[in-house]
Structure formats: C-alpha cells, structure tokens
Scaffold this active site. Structure first.
Site, PDB file in Angstrom:
ATOM      1  N   HIS A  85       1.231  -1.203   0.460  1.00  0.00           N
ATOM      2  CA  HIS A  85       0.371   0.388   0.256  1.00  0.00           C
ATOM      3  C   HIS A  85       0.605   1.653  -0.035  1.00  0.00           C
ATOM      4  O   HIS A  85       1.152   2.374   1.288  1.00  0.00           O
ATOM      5  CB  HIS A  85      -1.494   0.051   1.160  1.00  0.00           C
ATOM      6  CG  HIS A  85      -2.360   1.256   1.905  1.00  0.00           C
ATOM      7  ND1 HIS A  85      -1.817   2.603   1.258  1.00  0.00           N
ATOM      8  CD2 HIS A  85      -3.875   0.833   0.709  1.00  0.00           C
ATOM      9  CE1 HIS A  85      -3.162   2.788   1.019  1.00  0.00           C
ATOM     10  NE2 HIS A  85      -3.910   1.539   0.506  1.00  0.00           N
ATOM     11  N   ILE A  91       1.627   4.876   1.883  1.00  0.00           N
ATOM     12  CA  ILE A  91       0.548   5.594   1.574  1.00  0.00           C
ATOM     13  C   ILE A  91      -0.097   5.164   2.763  1.00  0.00           C
ATOM     14  O   ILE A  91      -0.070   4.090   3.104  1.00  0.00           O
ATOM     15  CB  ILE A  91      -0.436   5.955   0.839  1.00  0.00           C
ATOM     16  CG1 ILE A  91       0.269   6.413  -0.019  1.00  0.00           C
ATOM     17  CG2 ILE A  91      -1.631   6.998   1.907  1.00  0.00           C
ATOM     18  CD1 ILE A  91      -0.414   6.949  -0.799  1.00  0.00           C
ATOM     19  N   GLY A  94      -6.178   4.883   5.178  1.00  0.00           N
ATOM     20  CA  GLY A  94      -7.513   5.199   5.162  1.00  0.00           C
ATOM     21  C   GLY A  94      -7.931   5.230   7.455  1.00  0.00           C
ATOM     22  O   GLY A  94      -8.760   5.591   8.039  1.00  0.00           O
ATOM     23  N   VAL A  95      -8.735   3.461   6.553  1.00  0.00           N
ATOM     24  CA  VAL A  95      -8.763   3.152   7.122  1.00  0.00           C
ATOM     25  C   VAL A  95      -8.086   2.649   9.167  1.00  0.00           C
ATOM     26  O   VAL A  95      -8.666   2.074  10.144  1.00  0.00           O
ATOM     27  CB  VAL A  95      -9.348   1.191   7.103  1.00  0.00           C
ATOM     28  CG1 VAL A  95      -8.164   0.434   7.145  1.00  0.00           C
ATOM     29  CG2 VAL A  95     -10.351   0.403   7.835  1.00  0.00           C
ATOM     30  N   GLU A  99      -8.943   3.779  12.713  1.00  0.00           N
ATOM     31  CA  GLU A  99      -8.127   2.826  14.014  1.00  0.00           C
ATOM     32  C   GLU A  99      -8.079   3.655  15.091  1.00  0.00           C
ATOM     33  O   GLU A  99      -8.446   3.337  15.799  1.00  0.00           O
ATOM     34  CB  GLU A  99      -7.367   1.105  13.272  1.00  0.00           C
ATOM     35  CG  GLU A  99      -7.575   0.566  14.405  1.00  0.00           C
ATOM     36  CD  GLU A  99      -8.447  -0.100  15.387  1.00  0.00           C
ATOM     37  OE1 GLU A  99      -8.435  -0.152  16.759  1.00  0.00           O
ATOM     38  OE2 GLU A  99      -9.554  -0.079  14.473  1.00  0.00           O
TER      39      GLU A  99
END
Length: 191
Positions: A85, A91, A94-95, A99
């Site tokens: 990723h 990067i 976003g998840v 979290e």
C-alpha cells in the site's frame, strides 16, 4: 453485535477467554480522580483498550474533559501497513486513521468519563459504525498525526465520535464514527 451472523456459542473454545484491556473487577482499583487533563502513555493505554503490538496505533492520549480527547499516532517505515500500500509510494491506509481514532476515543472514554468507566467492567469497546470520513491529504511513513476528538453519548453503551486529524502540514482527515461497549463473553463467543 452488528451485522448479523452466527450467535455466540458458549461451547466454543474462545467463549471463556478474556481480552486484555477489558476492565474486570480483578484489576487493581482505578483512581476515582477525574481531574483534567489526564495524560495516558503507552502503558496506561493498554490498561483501557485491548490492542497490542503492531495493532496498537495510538501512542499517547490526553483526556481534556469527559468528552474531549487528543492523541497521537504514527506508522514507521517498516510497518506492516505499507506492504503493498503502495509499492514505491507508501501511504497510510485511511482505515488505519479510523482505527487509531477509535483507540484514542476508547481509551479516553474509559479513562476520563466516569459513566463509561463504571460501565466498562466486563465489557470491551468495539468500532460499531463509520458514519463519515473525508481524507484530505495522504499520510507518509513516519508522519506524526494529531487527533482531536469529541464524544456524544447516543445510548447507554454507544457513543458518537467526531474529530479532526492533522499533521504539521495541516488537516489530514475529518472523521465521524460510533463506538460501543459489549460484554466480553458475547464478543468472545463470536470468535
């Protein structure tokens, strides 16, 4: 538990396990002092939430009031989140920001909200819903993020969380999600 699926089964092997960070009456007494601000370092965080190792993203939390928390998170270059990723241009997904925010809010609630702490014995906090998220800027490895979160009680065991995530370069994300507490036995019964 949201999402349907199988019902907990007390005969399942995990049904009688406990989760770290799930407050129990066996723990040493927590101070009843709710004077603000409260500083939670990494060791204190682990007293209030079950996350450990690579999945503990929050690095510190400041409880400013029973419903207002700030915290920090960062992902080093060798973090598992960057494997794939994206190759050559890592990067933070976003998840992971969601979290980290849920961990900060969960620890802040349990440390700084008298009602949440009293209700937390035998319970574990869960991310229940993601309402809105706007990711405004990508986050590279090693960038320290600052989270500024506010909570609003929705029901006895559910809290709506809103907040902003920023870095030294400016705003990174706006988040809104719901966290809830559920009995440890019920959660473990699903596993």
């Amino acid at each position: 538990m949201a999402g349907g699926g199988a019902k907990p089964n007390d005969s399942m092997p995990n049904a009688n396990r406990t989760l770290p960070g799930a407050l129990s009456s066996k723990w040493p007494a927590l101070s009843a002092d709710f004077s603000y601000p409260m500083q939670l370092d990494l060791n204190a965080l682990q007293r209030f939430i079950p996350h450990r190792g690579d999945m503990l993203f929050a690095r510190q939390v400041t409880v400013l009031a029973h419903d207002h928390y700030t915290g920090e998170a960062a992902w080093p270059e060798d973090s598992f989140v960057f494997r794939g990723h994206f190759p050559g241009q890592p990067i933070v997904p976003g998840v992971m920001l969601i979290e980290a925010a849920a961990q900060i809010a969960g620890a802040g609630l349990r440390a700084g909200d008298p009602k949440a702490r009293a209700a937390a014995v035998g319970q574990v906090g869960l991310l229940l819903a993601v309402r809105k998220c706007f990711f405004r800027s990508p986050v590279s490895p090693g960038v320290r993020l600052h989270f500024d979160l506010h909570t609003r009680q929705v029901s006895g065991d559910m809290v709506n969380v809103t907040g902003e995530v920023s870095s030294a370069r400016g705003r990174v994300a706006s988040l809104e999600f719901v966290i809830a507490q559920a009995p440890v036995e019920q959660v473990m019964g699903y596993l």
